[in-house]
Design a protein around this motif. Sequence first.
Motif, PDB file in Angstrom:
ATOM      1  N   ALA A 208      68.561  42.047  33.148  1.00  0.00           N
ATOM      2  CA  ALA A 208      68.462  41.155  34.293  1.00  0.00           C
ATOM      3  C   ALA A 208      67.883  39.822  33.848  1.00  0.00           C
ATOM      4  N   ASN A 236      74.034  36.408  35.454  1.00  0.00           N
ATOM      5  CA  ASN A 236      72.600  36.162  35.350  1.00  0.00           C
ATOM      6  C   ASN A 236      72.283  35.206  34.203  1.00  0.00           C
ATOM      7  N   LYS A 239      73.190  31.647  35.282  1.00  0.00           N
ATOM      8  CA  LYS A 239      72.252  31.144  36.274  1.00  0.00           C
ATOM      9  C   LYS A 239      70.939  30.717  35.601  1.00  0.00           C
ATOM     10  N   GLN A 240      70.458  31.558  34.692  1.00  0.00           N
ATOM     11  CA  GLN A 240      69.157  31.269  34.084  1.00  0.00           C
ATOM     12  C   GLN A 240      69.247  30.161  33.038  1.00  0.00           C
ATOM     13  N   GLU A 243      68.665  27.194  34.950  1.00  0.00           N
ATOM     14  CA  GLU A 243      67.267  27.129  35.371  1.00  0.00           C
ATOM     15  C   GLU A 243      66.383  26.570  34.252  1.00  0.00           C
ATOM     16  N   SER A 264      80.753  34.530  42.940  1.00  0.00           N
ATOM     17  CA  SER A 264      79.398  34.998  43.195  1.00  0.00           C
ATOM     18  C   SER A 264      78.351  33.997  42.687  1.00  0.00           C
ATOM     19  N   LEU A 265      78.665  33.269  41.619  1.00  0.00           N
ATOM     20  CA  LEU A 265      77.712  32.270  41.107  1.00  0.00           C
ATOM     21  C   LEU A 265      77.669  31.019  41.964  1.00  0.00           C
TER      22      LEU A 265
ATOM     23  N   GLY B 126      77.229  40.276  43.386  1.00  0.00           N
ATOM     24  CA  GLY B 126      75.996  39.555  43.646  1.00  0.00           C
ATOM     25  C   GLY B 126      76.216  38.250  44.382  1.00  0.00           C
ATOM     26  N   LEU B 127      75.147  37.751  44.996  1.00  0.00           N
ATOM     27  CA  LEU B 127      75.204  36.540  45.794  1.00  0.00           C
ATOM     28  C   LEU B 127      74.158  35.579  45.253  1.00  0.00           C
ATOM     29  N   SER B 128      74.411  34.292  45.441  1.00  0.00           N
ATOM     30  CA  SER B 128      73.484  33.289  44.920  1.00  0.00           C
ATOM     31  C   SER B 128      72.498  32.854  45.987  1.00  0.00           C
ATOM     32  N   TYR B 129      71.235  32.752  45.583  1.00  0.00           N
ATOM     33  CA  TYR B 129      70.216  32.207  46.478  1.00  0.00           C
ATOM     34  C   TYR B 129      69.636  30.978  45.785  1.00  0.00           C
ATOM     35  N   TYR B 149      59.913  26.798  39.225  1.00  0.00           N
ATOM     36  CA  TYR B 149      59.976  28.008  40.040  1.00  0.00           C
ATOM     37  C   TYR B 149      59.315  29.199  39.343  1.00  0.00           C
ATOM     38  N   ALA B 217      64.869  36.500  44.235  1.00  0.00           N
ATOM     39  CA  ALA B 217      66.192  36.067  44.720  1.00  0.00           C
ATOM     40  C   ALA B 217      66.728  34.796  44.042  1.00  0.00           C
ATOM     41  N   PRO B 218      65.919  33.739  43.892  1.00  0.00           N
ATOM     42  CA  PRO B 218      66.477  32.536  43.266  1.00  0.00           C
ATOM     43  C   PRO B 218      66.684  32.683  41.752  1.00  0.00           C
ATOM     44  N   ILE B 219      66.073  33.682  41.122  1.00  0.00           N
ATOM     45  CA  ILE B 219      66.192  33.823  39.657  1.00  0.00           C
ATOM     46  C   ILE B 219      67.389  34.681  39.295  1.00  0.00           C
ATOM     47  N   TYR B 220      67.491  35.842  39.913  1.00  0.00           N
ATOM     48  CA  TYR B 220      68.578  36.767  39.599  1.00  0.00           C
ATOM     49  C   TYR B 220      69.638  36.683  40.683  1.00  0.00           C
ATOM     50  N   GLN B 221      70.808  37.206  40.402  1.00  0.00           N
ATOM     51  CA  GLN B 221      71.820  37.332  41.441  1.00  0.00           C
ATOM     52  C   GLN B 221      71.340  38.390  42.436  1.00  0.00           C
ATOM     53  N   ASN B 223      71.865  41.362  44.410  1.00  0.00           N
ATOM     54  CA  ASN B 223      72.873  42.357  44.088  1.00  0.00           C
ATOM     55  C   ASN B 223      72.370  43.731  44.518  1.00  0.00           C
TER      56      ASN B 223
END
Lengths: 403, 295
Positions: A208, A236, A239-240, A243, A264-265, B126-129, B149, B217-221, B223
């Motif tokens: 994760a 993941n 996304k990271q 970040e 989803s992203l 998964g969904l994005s926050y 964050y 939530a904002p770090i991982y998808q 899911n």
Amino acid sequence: MKRLVRVLGVLGTVLLAAAAWAGSGISDGVIRIGVLNDMSGTYSDLAGPGSVVAAKMAVEDFGGKVLGKPIEILSADHLNKPDVAANKAREWYDKDKVDAIVDLPTSSCALAVLEVAKQKNKITIVSTGASTRITNKNCSPTNVHWTYDTYALAVGTAKAIVAEGGDTWFFLTADYAFGHSLEKDTAEVVKASGGKVVGAVRHPFPSADFSSFLMQAQASKAKIIGLANAGADTTNAIKQAREFGITPNQTLAGLLVFLTDVHSLGLETAQGMQLTTGFYWDYNDETRAWSKRFNERHGRMPTMVQAGVYSSLMHYFKAVEKAGTDEATAVMKAMKAIPVNDMFAKNGWIRDDGRMVHDMYLVQVKSPSESKGEWDYYKVLRVIPGDEAFMPLEKSTCPLVKK
Amino acid sequence: MSEVFGIPIQAFLGQLLIGLINGSFYAILSLGLAVIFGLLNIINFTHGAQYMMGAFVAWMGLKYLGINYWAALLLSPLVVGLTGVVIERLCLRRLYQLDHLYGLLLTFGLALVVEGLFRQGYGISGLSYPVPKLLQGGENLGFMYLPIYRAWVVVASLVVCFGTWYVIERTKLGAYLRAGTENPRLLQAFGINVPVMVTLTYGFGVALAAFAGVLAAPIYQVNPVMGSNLVIVVFAVVVIGGMGSIFGSIVTGLGLGVVEGLTKVFYPEASAVVVFVIMALVLLVRPAGLFGREA
């Protein structure tokens, strides 16, 4: 002596039955197709129930009948476990008289089912499974590998990126067979195109948190970070990376990214990424028309593998019609004789090793401002001709290929 | 440049910090488990699903009702905590007389049902926050780039962890809770409504999981299975720290985050296993856990 007679008797009956079966058109009066895939796990969005929808669309579009016999669709969840997959395949072929099993995500499961089908002389068509082993060492005379493979992904994405100056690579690799194979195929293409691989880190599957691995990638100073993983691991990591300010200073190369992953992203996070796909819904009028119908039923646009399931079944039905039987060897001969021409592929053809050769697409994910609405995600940068996209036949280690 | 075990000291510091960030998730989750186990004697296997629900409720709030992150940080634990109260009243209450195993099976089954329902509704990818505006961007610390964050996650979870520790160990309410753990019947004789206290404690433990979910939530998808992988590690953390030990679970959570983070540098392939190796070693040497009292 008595025993010998009995054995001969049984043998004779079996041979007679087999001969009768082979000659009599459609066995048991029904064409049965099994969609075997992951219905609840990591790959259930990109294939899963959507593949069943695609299969049913193929049946309808073909008119529900082949040679006057009805077509039936069965489906099951193999849980991404090779033993479950092999057992289900045996049950379907033996008890339920299934003629062909399609989709087959997770390479290990696909390989297990291929073995069963080979023994029983039955058809398999792999759409979601990715490993090149399917058409090399483990190839089967009754299998077709339809949509893509790890070689095509590597060639499409890595070659283009190296050509644009992305010549130093660091890999983030899922620590199992698929990840290793994707890393190896891609690294070879990078080196062959004049690039350099400066390092790799193998992360546990699934993971994760990628921050630690991403910092190692950052420290390597490689221009390109290749993501040799799939599904949630890929999303993941992407996304990271954003970040931690790694993108846009370094570029990510998603080596296996599906439309559902981008969905989803979200485009804000995924924009700019280049990837290779075997199908994109918004490519031309034909793909749009089919995908719109799919979306009406499934509530999502099709991924390349779902479109592949549709295309492969249409082709299978045509082949059964041409062969006049559902006997596997005859059908396979017909499948290899007819070119594939539908909304999925133009002038596709099936090689001796079972590879269906067709054009692939190098695409780039649009930015939020470029996108005109939901599912408007890709710009097609380049059409990769089939001969270039897939591993040349002379390099194949498949024993069926005559050298 | 100076080096630690063959890697530059700057990279080493960065990895330490990353470990601490992940450790704060472990700390807050194992804290909830420890609180629940301490008072209810229930091994709450639904914890991972409740963490996932926390993230999902935050996502739903934003998507359907326009509730922002800060409100979700309060509301989501409240909503999920309430579902915990319902579960305690309807199901768990009937199991206190029985062996631990029954509670474990029930909560495990509930986790599967909840995850299945969310999977049915929202799929698996998964969904994005989004990261809230105030906490976007990051700071270059010289040895690493720290997203604001992530810094917030460490601060928020440390505050919540030590707040919880303080309430339980240093206040009158905490004294009741601890007394309830030791001898509920005697406490009842003093006029305390123990069953209500137990219900609220479970609700609070669940709310902690949901709080961690909103932080994540904002770090991982977001899911449906985001909790099921995590919960196993968190259980190992609780076992290492000592079942039911509040302080132990916080310190062990942070410590193991760091150990895991460093494993990702020196031997990444083992990073998923290292926590369990430590668990096995601790059980061999101190079966009650590092901070647990011998039974």
